[in-house]
Design an enzyme around this catalytic site. Sequence first.
Site, short mmCIF file in Angstrom:
data_model
loop_
_atom_site.label_atom_id
_atom_site.label_comp_id
_atom_site.label_asym_id
_atom_site.label_seq_id
_atom_site.Cartn_x
_atom_site.Cartn_y
_atom_site.Cartn_z
CG HIS A 1 -32.63 -50.64 -73.02
ND1 HIS A 1 -31.29 -50.63 -73.29
CD2 HIS A 1 -33.16 -49.61 -73.73
CE1 HIS A 1 -31.01 -49.63 -74.11
NE2 HIS A 1 -32.13 -48.98 -74.37
CE1 TYR B 1 -24.62 -55.24 -70.43
CE2 TYR B 1 -22.57 -54.84 -69.27
CZ TYR B 1 -23.93 -54.63 -69.40
OH TYR B 1 -24.59 -53.84 -68.49
N PRO C 1 -18.15 -51.34 -62.38
CG PRO C 1 -17.30 -50.13 -64.17
CD PRO C 1 -16.89 -50.78 -62.89
CE LYS D 1 -27.50 -55.19 -60.58
NZ LYS D 1 -28.82 -54.80 -61.09
CE1 TYR E 1 -26.88 -55.78 -67.14
CE2 TYR E 1 -29.10 -55.03 -67.60
CZ TYR E 1 -27.73 -54.90 -67.78
OH TYR E 1 -27.23 -53.92 -68.58
C1 PHB Z 1 -23.50 -46.96 -68.66
O1 PHB Z 1 -24.47 -46.66 -69.36
O2 PHB Z 1 -22.62 -46.14 -68.38
C2 PHB Z 1 -23.38 -48.36 -68.18
C3 PHB Z 1 -24.40 -49.25 -68.46
C4 PHB Z 1 -24.30 -50.56 -68.05
C5 PHB Z 1 -23.17 -50.98 -67.36
C6 PHB Z 1 -22.17 -50.08 -67.05
C7 PHB Z 1 -22.27 -48.76 -67.46
O3 PHB Z 1 -23.07 -52.28 -67.01
#
Ligand code: PHB
Length: 389
Positions: free
Chosen positions: A72, A200, A292, A296, A384
């Site tokens: 990505h 998000y 989460p 990280k 990130y």
């Molecule tokens: C996930 O794919 O489970 C995932 C991805 C990004 C995040 C948290 C979890 O910030």
Amino acid sequence: MRTKVAIIGAGPAGLLLGQLLHKSGIDNVILERQTPDYVLGRIRAGLLEEGTVALLDEVGAGARAHREGLVHHGVELAFGGARHRIDMKAATGKTVMIYGQTEVTLDLMNARRAAGLTAVYEAADVQPHDFDTDHPRVTYAKDGVTHEIACDFIAGCDGFHGVSRASVKPSAIETFERVYPFGWLGILSETPPVSQELIYTNHARGFSLCTMRSMHRSRYYLQCPLDDHIDQWPDERFWDELKRRLDQKAVDNLVAGPSIEKSIAPLRSFVTEPMRFGRMFLAGDAAHIVPPTGAKGLNLAASDVHYLAAALREYYAGKSSAGIDGYSAKALARVWKAVRFSWWMTSILHRFPDTEGFGARIQLAELDYLVNSKAATASLSENYVGLPY
Ligand code: PHB
Ligand code: APR
């Protein structure tokens, strides 16, 4: 039995450390309390920094991630009813890879087996001893028989609830903690993801995240009250609530389907200082936990064991202790930056008990700044995609 490094825990931290040490000719044994299937059954985040992928490559366990992982270049932030794309590749030159932690663990397990290395699963009563002397040991029981491993070093890679950190005398350890007043309800479904990239969302009803494991398997999360139980969240309720938190275009694209996994996880930031106690080192979740948001956890486990393997390599090659003496400070410097980043992402995206009026406006102002300021976008992006090792 005797080995150079006794590793407690066969999660990603322990398995990756084992392979890094093996590659440098440093023999090691892994002791794991659970069965391989149990370890592989734990569903966790699935986003790898380039540094983590490079470490998998370094130990020869990266081929499947390159074949099956999704690279990505950006993410989307949704707030105020609109979506905004952050082009992380443009801001940093780097990308992230979507590849489940379960797959990482499986690839590392297979690499270990292929190399003919020892991993003792279903090891009961694992206990580190004498790590404040030059002769540490680890004892464990297997099939009712007690065994002892004499070693040079112990690596505590046994997660947040492990025995390693718990074996350190309280006066030698300092911990820092923040518990968040909500959880994440997550589901996995065999449906195509709603969008090519992650979304998000900051929403008055609470945070949501649209992520994926592949182009036909989706993972969605909803912020939920800490005391909710999954029984209160039949699939239909989950999809309805997710739709309420998404923009119309996303709602139109969303393919709902039966969940194949559903769980609620609390959110916590936690750091242990130091990460070394004589001849025992902590790495990964044994030393620190992050919420989460930003994914990280696994990436920090990878950078910890990278530093630790380098330190042990230096020790065995030149008999210099400088690396192992510096391990804790070096690892913690990166850990705290990721702890800050995940705390900050959590704080701008979720509803807190005091996020009304003023707090909500501040979040929106910050998000608006993030997507419209080149400097703010660059700062978000470099964290990130992962700070350099
Ligand atoms: C996930 O794919 O489970 C995932 C991805 C990004 C995040 C948290 C979890 O910030
Ligand atoms: N004896 C032996 N093994 C143990 C013990 C014990 N007393 N206690 C725990 N373990 C094992 C667990 O069963 C688990 O397999 O240690 C392993 C720790 O693995 P993880 O919890 O996955 O931690 P880590 O390897 O540090 O990986 C960090 O995993 O928890 C996520 O968000 C985290 O993604 C991050 C990554």
